[in-house]
Design an enzyme around this catalytic site. Sequence first.
Site, PDB file in Angstrom:
ATOM      1  N   CYS A  23       0.840  -1.118  -0.082  1.00  0.00           N
ATOM      2  CA  CYS A  23       0.112  -0.055  -0.031  1.00  0.00           C
ATOM      3  C   CYS A  23       0.950   1.359   0.090  1.00  0.00           C
ATOM      4  O   CYS A  23       2.149   1.250   0.514  1.00  0.00           O
ATOM      5  CB  CYS A  23      -0.955   0.165   1.231  1.00  0.00           C
ATOM      6  SG  CYS A  23      -1.698  -1.560   1.493  1.00  0.00           S
ATOM      7  N   ASN A  64      -1.379   2.014   6.010  1.00  0.00           N
ATOM      8  CA  ASN A  64      -0.530   0.554   5.439  1.00  0.00           C
ATOM      9  C   ASN A  64      -0.145  -0.201   6.704  1.00  0.00           C
ATOM     10  O   ASN A  64       0.084   0.457   7.961  1.00  0.00           O
ATOM     11  CB  ASN A  64       0.758   1.094   5.093  1.00  0.00           C
ATOM     12  CG  ASN A  64       0.491   1.992   3.589  1.00  0.00           C
ATOM     13  OD1 ASN A  64      -0.551   1.943   3.284  1.00  0.00           O
ATOM     14  ND2 ASN A  64       1.764   2.697   3.217  1.00  0.00           N
ATOM     15  N   GLY A  65      -0.166  -1.407   6.508  1.00  0.00           N
ATOM     16  CA  GLY A  65       0.315  -2.480   7.447  1.00  0.00           C
ATOM     17  C   GLY A  65      -1.064  -3.412   7.803  1.00  0.00           C
ATOM     18  O   GLY A  65      -1.953  -3.433   7.259  1.00  0.00           O
ATOM     19  N   GLU A 120       9.067 -13.857 -12.006  1.00  0.00           N
ATOM     20  CA  GLU A 120       8.246 -12.903 -11.551  1.00  0.00           C
ATOM     21  C   GLU A 120       7.508 -12.029 -12.587  1.00  0.00           C
ATOM     22  O   GLU A 120       6.423 -11.542 -12.263  1.00  0.00           O
ATOM     23  CB  GLU A 120       8.900 -12.160 -10.440  1.00  0.00           C
ATOM     24  CG  GLU A 120      10.023 -11.351 -10.879  1.00  0.00           C
ATOM     25  CD  GLU A 120      10.441 -10.278  -9.665  1.00  0.00           C
ATOM     26  OE1 GLU A 120      10.154  -9.990  -8.882  1.00  0.00           O
ATOM     27  OE2 GLU A 120      12.038 -10.139  -9.993  1.00  0.00           O
ATOM     28  N   ARG A 163       4.722   0.383  -6.340  1.00  0.00           N
ATOM     29  CA  ARG A 163       4.620  -0.595  -5.224  1.00  0.00           C
ATOM     30  C   ARG A 163       3.895  -1.637  -5.064  1.00  0.00           C
ATOM     31  O   ARG A 163       3.931  -2.548  -4.321  1.00  0.00           O
ATOM     32  CB  ARG A 163       4.606   0.467  -3.875  1.00  0.00           C
ATOM     33  CG  ARG A 163       5.450   1.279  -3.648  1.00  0.00           C
ATOM     34  CD  ARG A 163       5.179   2.198  -2.494  1.00  0.00           C
ATOM     35  NE  ARG A 163       4.731   1.578  -1.168  1.00  0.00           N
ATOM     36  CZ  ARG A 163       5.843   1.517  -0.162  1.00  0.00           C
ATOM     37  NH1 ARG A 163       7.050   2.394  -0.331  1.00  0.00           N
ATOM     38  NH2 ARG A 163       5.664   0.958   0.910  1.00  0.00           N
ATOM     39  N   HIS A 179      19.812 -36.185  -8.425  1.00  0.00           N
ATOM     40  CA  HIS A 179      18.995 -36.562  -7.461  1.00  0.00           C
ATOM     41  C   HIS A 179      17.600 -36.551  -7.482  1.00  0.00           C
ATOM     42  O   HIS A 179      17.128 -36.265  -6.316  1.00  0.00           O
ATOM     43  CB  HIS A 179      19.499 -35.965  -6.088  1.00  0.00           C
ATOM     44  CG  HIS A 179      21.075 -36.465  -5.942  1.00  0.00           C
ATOM     45  ND1 HIS A 179      21.586 -37.439  -5.279  1.00  0.00           N
ATOM     46  CD2 HIS A 179      22.165 -35.586  -6.266  1.00  0.00           C
ATOM     47  CE1 HIS A 179      22.899 -37.334  -5.609  1.00  0.00           C
ATOM     48  NE2 HIS A 179      23.521 -36.397  -6.019  1.00  0.00           N
ATOM     49  N   GLU A 211      18.749 -15.939  -8.822  1.00  0.00           N
ATOM     50  CA  GLU A 211      18.201 -14.775  -9.205  1.00  0.00           C
ATOM     51  C   GLU A 211      17.612 -14.926 -10.744  1.00  0.00           C
ATOM     52  O   GLU A 211      16.621 -14.121 -10.825  1.00  0.00           O
ATOM     53  CB  GLU A 211      19.218 -13.728  -9.180  1.00  0.00           C
ATOM     54  CG  GLU A 211      19.093 -12.257  -9.478  1.00  0.00           C
ATOM     55  CD  GLU A 211      17.922 -11.767  -8.909  1.00  0.00           C
ATOM     56  OE1 GLU A 211      17.357 -12.229  -7.781  1.00  0.00           O
ATOM     57  OE2 GLU A 211      17.561 -10.506  -9.130  1.00  0.00           O
ATOM     58  N   TRP A 270      -3.134  -2.532  -1.367  1.00  0.00           N
ATOM     59  CA  TRP A 270      -2.718  -4.027  -1.650  1.00  0.00           C
ATOM     60  C   TRP A 270      -3.601  -4.887  -0.736  1.00  0.00           C
ATOM     61  O   TRP A 270      -3.263  -4.826   0.463  1.00  0.00           O
ATOM     62  CB  TRP A 270      -1.235  -4.065  -1.561  1.00  0.00           C
ATOM     63  CG  TRP A 270      -0.518  -5.332  -2.072  1.00  0.00           C
ATOM     64  CD1 TRP A 270      -0.426  -5.273  -3.678  1.00  0.00           C
ATOM     65  CD2 TRP A 270      -0.348  -6.492  -1.491  1.00  0.00           C
ATOM     66  NE1 TRP A 270       0.238  -6.774  -3.696  1.00  0.00           N
ATOM     67  CE2 TRP A 270       0.283  -7.310  -2.541  1.00  0.00           C
ATOM     68  CE3 TRP A 270      -0.434  -7.089  -0.181  1.00  0.00           C
ATOM     69  CZ2 TRP A 270       0.880  -8.542  -2.321  1.00  0.00           C
ATOM     70  CZ3 TRP A 270       0.098  -8.331   0.084  1.00  0.00           C
ATOM     71  CH2 TRP A 270       0.678  -9.107  -0.941  1.00  0.00           C
ATOM     72  N   LYS A 306       6.645  -3.720  -4.541  1.00  0.00           N
ATOM     73  CA  LYS A 306       7.979  -3.443  -4.614  1.00  0.00           C
ATOM     74  C   LYS A 306       8.475  -3.701  -2.944  1.00  0.00           C
ATOM     75  O   LYS A 306       9.753  -4.025  -2.976  1.00  0.00           O
ATOM     76  CB  LYS A 306       8.076  -2.129  -4.986  1.00  0.00           C
ATOM     77  CG  LYS A 306       9.534  -1.359  -5.125  1.00  0.00           C
ATOM     78  CD  LYS A 306      10.355  -2.267  -6.104  1.00  0.00           C
ATOM     79  CE  LYS A 306      11.776  -1.720  -6.111  1.00  0.00           C
ATOM     80  NZ  LYS A 306      12.359  -2.871  -6.891  1.00  0.00           N
ATOM     81  N   LYS A 356      13.798 -13.785 -11.645  1.00  0.00           N
ATOM     82  CA  LYS A 356      13.410 -12.785 -12.603  1.00  0.00           C
ATOM     83  C   LYS A 356      12.590 -13.181 -13.569  1.00  0.00           C
ATOM     84  O   LYS A 356      11.583 -12.429 -13.829  1.00  0.00           O
ATOM     85  CB  LYS A 356      14.899 -12.136 -13.214  1.00  0.00           C
ATOM     86  CG  LYS A 356      15.694 -11.108 -12.718  1.00  0.00           C
ATOM     87  CD  LYS A 356      15.237  -9.989 -12.505  1.00  0.00           C
ATOM     88  CE  LYS A 356      14.625  -9.771 -11.040  1.00  0.00           C
ATOM     89  NZ  LYS A 356      15.105  -9.569  -9.940  1.00  0.00           N
TER      90      LYS A 356
HETATM   91  O1  M6R Z   1      13.644  -4.162  -0.431  1.00  0.00           O
HETATM   92  P1  M6R Z   1      14.234  -5.467  -0.158  1.00  0.00           P
HETATM   93  O2  M6R Z   1      15.373  -5.707  -0.725  1.00  0.00           O
HETATM   94  O3  M6R Z   1      14.196  -5.859   1.096  1.00  0.00           O
HETATM   95  O4  M6R Z   1      13.164  -6.396  -1.002  1.00  0.00           O
HETATM   96  C1  M6R Z   1      13.377  -7.945  -0.706  1.00  0.00           C
HETATM   97  C2  M6R Z   1      12.676  -8.600  -1.866  1.00  0.00           C
HETATM   98  O5  M6R Z   1      11.157  -8.517  -1.712  1.00  0.00           O
HETATM   99  C3  M6R Z   1      12.989  -8.108  -3.339  1.00  0.00           C
HETATM  100  O6  M6R Z   1      14.448  -8.469  -3.497  1.00  0.00           O
HETATM  101  C4  M6R Z   1      12.235  -8.981  -4.238  1.00  0.00           C
HETATM  102  O7  M6R Z   1      12.443 -10.294  -4.322  1.00  0.00           O
HETATM  103  C5  M6R Z   1      12.616  -8.440  -5.766  1.00  0.00           C
HETATM  104  N1  M6R Z   1      11.752  -7.332  -6.116  1.00  0.00           N
HETATM  105  C6  M6R Z   1      12.321  -9.323  -6.771  1.00  0.00           C
HETATM  106  O8  M6R Z   1      12.820  -8.526  -8.042  1.00  0.00           O
END
Ligand code: M6R
Length: 613
Positions: A2, A101-102, A491, A27, A507, A484, A75, A608, A488
């Site tokens: 949010c 938010n929260g 997501e 976000r 395995h 990673e 959100w 985000k 990428k």
């Molecule tokens: O802001 P942060 O680095 O703590 O966020 C952690 C993860 O939410 C963040 O790295 C997320 O996996 C990426 N946005 C993915 O691309």
Amino acid sequence: MCGIVGYVGDQQAAPVLLDGLARLEYRGYDSAGVAVFGDQGLEVAKAKGRLQVLSDLIDGGRAIHGNVGIGHTRWATHGAPSDVNSHPHMSRSGRIAVVHNGIIENYAELKAFLMGEGVEFASETDTEVVAHLIEYFYKKDNGDLLSAVNRVLHRLEGAYALGILSADDPDQLIAVRKDSPLILGVGQGENFLASDVTAILRYTREVIYLEDGEMALLTPQGVRCFDHLMRPIEKALCHVDWEIDAAEKGGYEHFMFKEIMEQPDAIRRTVSPRIKDGRVHFEDFGLSDQDIREMSRMYIVACGSSYHVGMVGKYNLERMLRRPVEVSLASEFRYMDPIVDEKTLVVVISQSGETLDTMAALREAKRLGAKVLSIVNVMGSSIARESDVVLYTWAGPEISVATTKAYSTQLAVLDLLGLYFAQRLGTLPEEEYQAILDSLLHLPEQIEQVLEQREQIQYLASQFFNHSSVFFIGRNCDYALGLEGSLKLKEISYIHSEAYASGELKHGTISLIEEGTLVIALATYAKLFDKAVSNVVEVRTRGAEVLALTTEDHRADMEGIGAAGVVTVPHSHPVVLPSLGVVPLQLFAYYVALMRGCDIDKPRNLAKSVTVE
Ligand code: M6R
């Protein structure tokens, strides 16, 4: 997650709120709303869906008049995305509006209490209890809004950043926070509140960071802050020097692509100022040489891509320091009874500096006596403020949900940290130290070379974008890199993908390889190249199509064993190679998502900054 914006001043509030909310869209959200007080009283507009729906509803803000207001992008957590569940939420009389938010963890108990008092609820949200409860105490406190809000805070459990507007005190806003980010923007004859500095950067660069339990009262004339007992407190004014256009697309179709292309500069900014006379130098570093020498154990704690940086970091730091380094998911750390004492260093990595699990892990580490060093991108963020030592990644604002330049700069900072510690521990021969340093200094221009291959990567993406399942394989740092690359891809393109340490294939996972399965083989680490070749042959034999990532000198070998495409990175020190290797993986994910017509900068269900557990 949010987003919150609030405005009080002499401009029309609604357009300012919409503008701020637009800058928070990245976000992640599913609905939006505003409440503005003006000559028509307290007006509220809310809509499920994109911000544009809300904007159309109120004619870009022109349909609602007034100089004070609060806005929100939601959100969904409690209650599905819908107009009615969107914020702001109103008290029973319709005179108090709240954005939040929260998560209010004890909302059920509070709701039961309020229902017992005859309050009817309009939404399924946890937030609505806050609006009703403020009104409940407001009446008891004979119309003292600040005191009513304070009484509510002492009854809330959970995490919250709140923006509050009352029709009975229409020249002011109230802001409060606990475990959820909220900043105040200080302008000339106007003041702001926001969950993220990018929302208000167009209007002011002077900000106040609220701490947990603090409250603020904003009027056009000024900002007054109070502690949890309502005692006035002085807060420092901080200047934010991010460029406004750093948070704009600047001619690129997507923030993600812009941020991929910004990586050479971001790394230059992060690395160069920290190298002086051939040595890594950290300004005001809060750990003494003795602290470093006495360090018995090191954890790296983070979530998502930041955790993947930690995975590469483990290989690199153990290589440089000959000390055990454990990497832990922040969401696991506080529940795993970690072995931590005052000789433990916990390195926390977070782009946003607001990830709730990472924050909770930090607090647990401190509670157990550890020193906490954080690698953070957002200045003044909660994680930065609570750490003993902060090393900033000077990547600039990262808007795309899928991280790219933050990942790269985090990795560069970890490498610098490794060198800094190694020098104090005497664990790296001088030649090796210089070779790593030299590779780090050449990294930006080498990334530029990799970026030049983007058309070839785009072509490969066009050949494989319709696959439904992808495996990334590699060993050592190439395995960490695969994690990673896989994240990428999944997501932003929604393709199922997994990363495996190549040695694990036999395995179990190899049973999934069949005719046409796409395997992305990462083989940049020369020492293990022959092993990578064997794994490629194994999966090729079972019908897999292979895309390989390796160094230029191994291109022919990979082509020779039937890789359908080979992308290369220039030669570099093995510690620095993952920083080069990640770039083609980011580009591949980007182009695949583009060809699949995905919403690249705002992938479904993602946010985000993950500020709830
Ligand atoms: O802001 P942060 O680095 O703590 O966020 C952690 C993860 O939410 C963040 O790295 C997320 O996996 C990426 N946005 C993915 O691309």
